[in-house]
Scaffold this motif. Structure first.
Motif, short mmCIF file in Angstrom:
data_model
loop_
_atom_site.label_atom_id
_atom_site.label_comp_id
_atom_site.label_asym_id
_atom_site.label_seq_id
_atom_site.Cartn_x
_atom_site.Cartn_y
_atom_site.Cartn_z
N TYR A 74 39.83 22.66 -16.21
CA TYR A 74 40.60 23.10 -17.38
C TYR A 74 39.67 23.52 -18.51
O TYR A 74 39.86 24.57 -19.14
CB TYR A 74 41.52 21.96 -17.83
N ILE A 75 38.65 22.71 -18.78
CA ILE A 75 37.70 23.01 -19.85
C ILE A 75 36.90 24.27 -19.55
O ILE A 75 36.79 25.17 -20.39
CB ILE A 75 36.77 21.80 -20.07
N THR A 101 41.85 10.68 -10.50
CA THR A 101 42.97 11.62 -10.44
C THR A 101 42.84 12.81 -11.38
O THR A 101 43.48 13.83 -11.15
CB THR A 101 44.29 10.89 -10.76
N HIS A 102 42.02 12.71 -12.44
CA HIS A 102 42.04 13.76 -13.45
C HIS A 102 40.67 14.29 -13.89
O HIS A 102 40.63 15.27 -14.64
CB HIS A 102 42.79 13.26 -14.69
N LEU A 103 39.58 13.68 -13.48
CA LEU A 103 38.28 14.13 -13.99
C LEU A 103 37.95 15.55 -13.57
O LEU A 103 37.62 16.41 -14.41
CB LEU A 103 37.16 13.18 -13.56
N LEU A 104 38.03 15.86 -12.29
CA LEU A 104 37.70 17.21 -11.83
C LEU A 104 38.71 18.23 -12.35
O LEU A 104 38.33 19.37 -12.67
CB LEU A 104 37.62 17.26 -10.31
N ALA A 105 39.96 17.83 -12.47
CA ALA A 105 40.96 18.75 -13.03
C ALA A 105 40.65 19.07 -14.49
O ALA A 105 40.80 20.22 -14.93
CB ALA A 105 42.35 18.13 -12.91
N GLU A 140 49.96 26.21 -14.78
CA GLU A 140 50.46 26.13 -16.15
C GLU A 140 50.85 24.71 -16.53
O GLU A 140 50.56 24.24 -17.64
CB GLU A 140 51.65 27.07 -16.32
N ASP A 141 51.51 23.99 -15.61
CA ASP A 141 51.93 22.64 -15.95
C ASP A 141 50.74 21.70 -16.06
O ASP A 141 50.74 20.78 -16.89
CB ASP A 141 52.95 22.12 -14.93
N GLU A 142 49.70 21.92 -15.25
CA GLU A 142 48.49 21.10 -15.35
C GLU A 142 47.78 21.34 -16.68
O GLU A 142 47.34 20.39 -17.34
CB GLU A 142 47.54 21.41 -14.19
N ALA A 143 47.67 22.60 -17.08
CA ALA A 143 47.04 22.92 -18.37
C ALA A 143 47.81 22.30 -19.51
O ALA A 143 47.22 21.74 -20.45
CB ALA A 143 46.95 24.44 -18.53
N ARG A 144 49.12 22.39 -19.46
CA ARG A 144 49.94 21.82 -20.53
C ARG A 144 49.79 20.30 -20.57
O ARG A 144 49.67 19.70 -21.66
CB ARG A 144 51.40 22.20 -20.33
N ARG A 145 49.77 19.68 -19.41
CA ARG A 145 49.66 18.22 -19.36
C ARG A 145 48.31 17.74 -19.91
O ARG A 145 48.26 16.79 -20.70
CB ARG A 145 49.82 17.75 -17.91
N LEU A 146 47.23 18.41 -19.54
CA LEU A 146 45.91 18.02 -20.02
C LEU A 146 45.75 18.27 -21.52
O LEU A 146 45.21 17.45 -22.25
CB LEU A 146 44.82 18.76 -19.24
N GLY A 147 46.23 19.42 -21.96
CA GLY A 147 46.13 19.73 -23.39
C GLY A 147 46.99 18.82 -24.25
O GLY A 147 46.53 18.29 -25.27
N ASP A 148 48.23 18.61 -23.83
CA ASP A 148 49.14 17.77 -24.62
C ASP A 148 48.65 16.33 -24.68
O ASP A 148 48.77 15.67 -25.72
CB ASP A 148 50.55 17.81 -24.02
N ALA A 149 48.13 15.82 -23.57
CA ALA A 149 47.66 14.43 -23.55
C ALA A 149 46.56 14.22 -24.57
O ALA A 149 46.57 13.25 -25.34
CB ALA A 149 47.18 14.06 -22.16
N ALA A 150 45.59 15.15 -24.61
CA ALA A 150 44.49 15.01 -25.56
C ALA A 150 44.99 15.15 -27.00
O ALA A 150 44.62 14.36 -27.88
CB ALA A 150 43.41 16.04 -25.26
N LEU A 151 45.82 16.15 -27.25
CA LEU A 151 46.28 16.39 -28.61
C LEU A 151 47.17 15.26 -29.13
O LEU A 151 47.16 14.95 -30.32
CB LEU A 151 47.03 17.72 -28.68
N ALA A 182 34.73 26.95 -5.38
CA ALA A 182 36.07 27.08 -4.76
C ALA A 182 37.13 26.38 -5.62
O ALA A 182 38.26 26.86 -5.74
CB ALA A 182 36.04 26.48 -3.36
N TRP A 183 36.76 25.26 -6.21
CA TRP A 183 37.68 24.52 -7.07
C TRP A 183 38.06 25.34 -8.30
O TRP A 183 39.23 25.43 -8.67
CB TRP A 183 37.02 23.20 -7.47
N LEU A 184 37.08 25.98 -8.92
CA LEU A 184 37.37 26.82 -10.07
C LEU A 184 38.23 28.02 -9.69
O LEU A 184 39.13 28.42 -10.44
CB LEU A 184 36.08 27.30 -10.72
#
Length: 229
Positions: free
Chosen positions: A120-121, A112-116, A184-195, A176-178
């Motif tokens: 993001y990175i 669910t989250h690896l490619l996302a 914005e919500d995906e970026a926030r979710r990925l960043g907040d989860a790691a931090l 195409a994926w890039l």
């Protein structure tokens, strides 16, 4: 309140963030950048960590990595600190720590989250206005995944290979994926989860982690618990 123990799980991909002390630079020039990535490659190989994606910015580092052991990520980053920080301090005539405390990381459900997380990175330089296209930024894994160069630091995840049957198909699909960008919500979710150290995944994935560890896997609700009748 005691600091929450970092959750790392063998065999799962993790999004990792290491920042510079007080948001200061962790690299001064391309010599430093090459040295950091070379030391990261050695440390990852030594501690059996597969790096799937990365971006090295001036004052922070993002990694997407799968450790073979639960201790692999910590040992890799400790090794990187000993190798790189000592060389950086010697070269620039400084002393003391370079990192802003311990690295931050969160395990991800790959399906669910690896490619996302890869997207993001690798779009980080573009979001910060430091690259016109992701592959133009030399210090990330984007050019590797788009077929512009081969990066010896990287070990491609099976889910990346699954997006195309041939290198050309994979590169086109990933391009195409890039180009879809990061919401914005995906970026926030990925960043907040790691931090904050909270894993990301489906309910069944989180339940699996909860059964395998005594550490909380989700933030508790604010306020007092409801009173029983």
């Amino acid at each position: 309140m005691a600091r929450l123990a970092r959750l790392t799980v063998a065999g799962l991909p993790h999004h990792l963030i290491q920042r510079g002390l007080n948001r200061q630079a962790i690299v001064a020039d391309d010599v430093d950048r090459e040295r950091l990535l070379a030391e990261l490659r050695e440390s990852a190989a030594l501690h059996r960590v597969a790096i799937h994606a990365y971006v090295l910015m001036d004052n922070h580092l993002h990694l997407l990595a799968t450790p073979e052991t639960a201790e692999g990520l910590s040992r890799m980053m400790q090794s990187l600190g000993r190798r790189y920080v000592a060389a950086f301090n010697k070269r620039h005539g400084r002393s003391g720590t370079l990192w802003d405390g311990r690295f931050r990381a969160a395990p991800l459900e790959a399906a669910t989250h690896l490619l996302a997380c890869m997207r993001y990175i690798e779009l980080n330089p573009q979001r910060l206005g430091q690259a016109g296209r992701p592959e133009d930024y030399r210090w990330s894994s984007a050019a590797h995944h788009l077929g512009r160069r081969r990066d010896p630091l990287l070990f491609d995840h099976a889910l990346f290979w699954a997006i195309g049957n041939t290198p050309f198909e994979r590169e086109a699909a990933y391009q195409a994926w890039l180009e879809q960008g990061v919401a914005e919500d995906e970026a926030r979710r990925l960043g907040d989860a790691a931090l904050k150290g909270w894993p990301l995944g489906s309910a069944s994935f989180l339940q699996m982690l909860a059964e395998d560890t005594e550490r909380p896997i989700q933030p508790r609700r604010r306020g007092r618990p409801p009173r029983l009748a």
